[in-house]
Design a protein around this motif. Structure first.
Motif, PDB file in Angstrom:
ATOM      1  N   LEU A  30       2.186 -10.354 -11.109  1.00 50.73           N
ATOM      2  CA  LEU A  30       3.649 -10.593 -10.933  1.00 50.73           C
ATOM      3  C   LEU A  30       4.207 -11.779 -11.508  1.00 50.73           C
ATOM      4  O   LEU A  30       3.497 -12.497 -11.315  1.00 50.73           O
ATOM      5  N   ILE A  31       5.981 -11.547 -11.240  1.00 45.54           N
ATOM      6  CA  ILE A  31       6.072 -12.302 -12.532  1.00 45.54           C
ATOM      7  C   ILE A  31       7.620 -12.932 -11.492  1.00 45.54           C
ATOM      8  O   ILE A  31       8.217 -12.567 -10.385  1.00 45.54           O
ATOM      9  N   HIS A  32       7.805 -14.200 -11.604  1.00 42.09           N
ATOM     10  CA  HIS A  32       9.474 -14.426 -10.990  1.00 42.09           C
ATOM     11  C   HIS A  32      10.951 -13.848 -11.772  1.00 42.09           C
ATOM     12  O   HIS A  32      11.070 -14.450 -12.777  1.00 42.09           O
ATOM     13  N   ARG A  33      11.234 -13.374 -10.719  1.00 50.31           N
ATOM     14  CA  ARG A  33      12.799 -13.050 -11.723  1.00 50.31           C
ATOM     15  C   ARG A  33      13.774 -13.848 -12.081  1.00 50.31           C
ATOM     16  O   ARG A  33      14.253 -15.022 -11.492  1.00 50.31           O
ATOM     17  N   ALA A  34      13.885 -13.639 -13.936  1.00 49.82           N
ATOM     18  CA  ALA A  34      14.171 -14.836 -14.299  1.00 49.82           C
ATOM     19  C   ALA A  34      16.398 -15.125 -13.548  1.00 49.82           C
ATOM     20  O   ALA A  34      16.760 -16.197 -14.629  1.00 49.82           O
ATOM     21  N   PHE A  35      17.190 -13.858 -13.079  1.00 47.71           N
ATOM     22  CA  PHE A  35      18.541 -13.805 -13.779  1.00 47.71           C
ATOM     23  C   PHE A  35      18.670 -12.995 -11.417  1.00 47.71           C
ATOM     24  O   PHE A  35      17.700 -12.290 -11.773  1.00 47.71           O
ATOM     25  N   GLU A  36      20.087 -12.851 -11.176  1.00 44.34           N
ATOM     26  CA  GLU A  36      20.700 -12.638 -10.254  1.00 44.34           C
ATOM     27  C   GLU A  36      20.561 -11.247 -10.697  1.00 44.34           C
ATOM     28  O   GLU A  36      20.689 -10.783 -12.149  1.00 44.34           O
ATOM     29  N   PRO A  37      20.869 -10.244 -10.151  1.00 40.28           N
ATOM     30  CA  PRO A  37      20.100 -10.592  -8.278  1.00 40.28           C
ATOM     31  C   PRO A  37      18.892 -10.762  -8.070  1.00 40.28           C
ATOM     32  O   PRO A  37      18.032 -10.072  -8.846  1.00 40.28           O
ATOM     33  N   GLU A  38      18.267 -10.910  -7.307  1.00 42.25           N
ATOM     34  CA  GLU A  38      17.218 -11.920  -6.398  1.00 42.25           C
ATOM     35  C   GLU A  38      16.033 -12.589  -7.352  1.00 42.25           C
ATOM     36  O   GLU A  38      15.184 -12.193  -7.524  1.00 42.25           O
ATOM     37  N   MET A  39      16.995 -13.730  -8.025  1.00 45.85           N
ATOM     38  CA  MET A  39      16.897 -14.136  -8.881  1.00 45.85           C
ATOM     39  C   MET A  39      15.384 -14.787  -8.113  1.00 45.85           C
ATOM     40  O   MET A  39      16.289 -15.700  -7.007  1.00 45.85           O
ATOM     41  N   GLY A  40      14.178 -15.546  -8.666  1.00 46.51           N
ATOM     42  CA  GLY A  40      13.314 -16.547  -8.448  1.00 46.51           C
ATOM     43  C   GLY A  40      12.645 -15.619  -7.470  1.00 46.51           C
ATOM     44  O   GLY A  40      11.298 -15.180  -6.967  1.00 46.51           O
ATOM     45  N   LYS A  41      12.596 -14.368  -6.976  1.00 51.39           N
ATOM     46  CA  LYS A  41      12.011 -13.489  -5.921  1.00 51.39           C
ATOM     47  C   LYS A  41      10.916 -12.758  -6.766  1.00 51.39           C
ATOM     48  O   LYS A  41      10.935 -12.711  -8.429  1.00 51.39           O
ATOM     49  N   ARG A 114       6.190 -17.843 -14.330  1.00 51.50           N
ATOM     50  CA  ARG A 114       5.314 -18.004 -13.600  1.00 51.50           C
ATOM     51  C   ARG A 114       4.628 -16.766 -13.124  1.00 51.50           C
ATOM     52  O   ARG A 114       5.003 -17.036 -11.772  1.00 51.50           O
ATOM     53  N   PRO A 115       3.686 -16.377 -13.962  1.00 55.30           N
ATOM     54  CA  PRO A 115       3.085 -15.015 -13.535  1.00 55.30           C
ATOM     55  C   PRO A 115       1.922 -15.523 -12.646  1.00 55.30           C
ATOM     56  O   PRO A 115       1.050 -17.041 -12.456  1.00 55.30           O
ATOM     57  N   GLU A 116       1.425 -14.277 -11.818  1.00 59.98           N
ATOM     58  CA  GLU A 116       0.404 -15.019 -10.967  1.00 59.98           C
ATOM     59  C   GLU A 116      -0.038 -12.962 -10.499  1.00 59.98           C
ATOM     60  O   GLU A 116       0.918 -12.456 -10.368  1.00 59.98           O
ATOM     61  N   TRP A 117      -1.423 -13.501 -10.292  1.00 62.07           N
ATOM     62  CA  TRP A 117      -2.460 -12.485  -9.854  1.00 62.07           C
ATOM     63  C   TRP A 117      -2.007 -12.104  -9.034  1.00 62.07           C
ATOM     64  O   TRP A 117      -3.352 -13.175  -8.251  1.00 62.07           O
ATOM     65  N   LYS A 121      -3.811  -5.010  -2.120  1.00 62.95           N
ATOM     66  CA  LYS A 121      -3.052  -5.564  -0.633  1.00 62.95           C
ATOM     67  C   LYS A 121      -2.947  -6.373  -0.384  1.00 62.95           C
ATOM     68  O   LYS A 121      -1.928  -6.391   0.860  1.00 62.95           O
ATOM     69  N   GLU A 122      -2.403  -7.354  -1.500  1.00 58.57           N
ATOM     70  CA  GLU A 122      -1.750  -8.614  -0.071  1.00 58.57           C
ATOM     71  C   GLU A 122      -0.602  -9.082  -1.557  1.00 58.57           C
ATOM     72  O   GLU A 122      -0.425 -10.066  -1.721  1.00 58.57           O
ATOM     73  N   ARG A 123      -0.249  -8.245  -2.165  1.00 52.63           N
ATOM     74  CA  ARG A 123       0.278  -8.953  -2.951  1.00 52.63           C
ATOM     75  C   ARG A 123       2.289  -9.320  -2.630  1.00 52.63           C
ATOM     76  O   ARG A 123       2.330  -8.691  -0.958  1.00 52.63           O
ATOM     77  N   PRO A 124       3.036  -9.698  -2.845  1.00 56.11           N
ATOM     78  CA  PRO A 124       4.433 -10.229  -1.638  1.00 56.11           C
ATOM     79  C   PRO A 124       4.850  -8.771  -1.825  1.00 56.11           C
ATOM     80  O   PRO A 124       5.200  -7.812  -2.411  1.00 56.11           O
ATOM     81  N   GLU A 125       6.251  -8.675  -1.277  1.00 53.39           N
ATOM     82  CA  GLU A 125       7.499  -8.267  -0.860  1.00 53.39           C
ATOM     83  C   GLU A 125       8.097  -7.840  -2.673  1.00 53.39           C
ATOM     84  O   GLU A 125       8.546  -9.106  -3.138  1.00 53.39           O
ATOM     85  N   LEU A 126       8.217  -7.124  -3.239  1.00 55.53           N
ATOM     86  CA  LEU A 126       8.733  -6.605  -4.722  1.00 55.53           C
ATOM     87  C   LEU A 126      10.094  -6.448  -4.282  1.00 55.53           C
ATOM     88  O   LEU A 126      10.674  -5.735  -3.684  1.00 55.53           O
TER      89      LEU A 126
END
Length: 235
Positions: A30-41, A114-117, A121-126
């Motif tokens: 997963l990565i952090h979204r770089a723009f709005e809406p939901e930027m950084g999620k 900032r990608p992260e594995w 079953k433990e993935r965050p809310e997308l």
């Protein structure tokens, strides 16, 4: 006439669900979204199709641009087109799933977004409907893995039987009897035993094997008869 008249313009997104295997667990990148809406999620890897691109080329470009990854196995999944899936504009998403050996691509992975594995079953809310995309990709992977050798894309070229069993256990979220698993896999005569061993797990070590892809189609059924019925994963 240069355009179809009275037709609405739509944006097309390309979203990539990237599965990786680290030798023990199936994970999701997963990565952090770089723009709005939901930027950084948290988001699956995605971007927009450009006018001069095919979906396949766009998927490869987006994958490299956002993660640094290239040359990985990737396959088109399905389209997500709920009219309200994006709060800004009408966006239809064409999804792909990719399979990689995490250890092979550790150095290639870019840190810009900032990608992260994550364990599945433990993935965050997308954001948006990305969780639905992940579930659809997992279902398709399980179906494909019962019919084709796609799971070997998640393994190094040389692997041990314990690694192979751990992979099937992770993908199907099911336990396989160790002795039975080894017997059925080896009886298919699809794996070529190597002379060297992996001795990290024990002093005795485990022999490495390689997949004989030339034999896979002819002997497929004997290799996958321990896998749950493929059609169950399309329900």
């Amino acid at each position: 006439m240069n355009r179809y008249s009275k037709q609405a313009r739509l944006l097309i997104a390309i979203d990539c669900i990237i599965f990786g295997f680290d030798g023990e667990n199936l994970k999701l990148l997963l990565i952090h979204r770089a723009f709005e809406p939901e930027m950084g999620k948290w988001s699956v890897v995605g971007g927009f199709l450009q006018p001069d691109e095919s979906p396949e080329n766009a998927a490869a470009r987006i994958l490299k641009q956002l993660t640094g990854l290239e040359g990985v196995y990737m396959e088109q999944l399905e389209a997500f087109g709920n009219p309200s899936r994006d709060p800004i504009e009408r966006v239809i998403s064409l999804t792909y799933f990719a399979l990689i050996d995490i250890n092979k691509y550790t150095e290639q992975l870019s840190e810009e977004y900032r990608p992260e594995w994550f364990l599945l079953k433990e993935r965050p809310e997308l954001i948006f409907d990305h969780n639905e995309m992940v579930e659809a990709a997992l279902k398709k992977l399980r179906y494909k893995a019962a019919l084709h050798p796609v799971l070997f894309e998640l393994l190094p070229e040389k692997f041990t039987l314990p690694q192979l069993q751990a992979l099937y256990t992770a993908v199907y979220d099911a336990q396989f009897d160790k002795r039975n698993f080894s017997r059925k896999v080896l009886s298919a005569e699809l794996l070529v035993k190597q002379t060297e061993k992996d001795k990290e797990g024990s002093k005795k070590g485990a022999f490495y094997y390689m997949l004989d892809k030339t034999q896979y189609k002819d002997k497929l059924q004997t290799f996958v008869n321990f896998v749950p019925t493929p059609d169950n994963f399309l329900l």
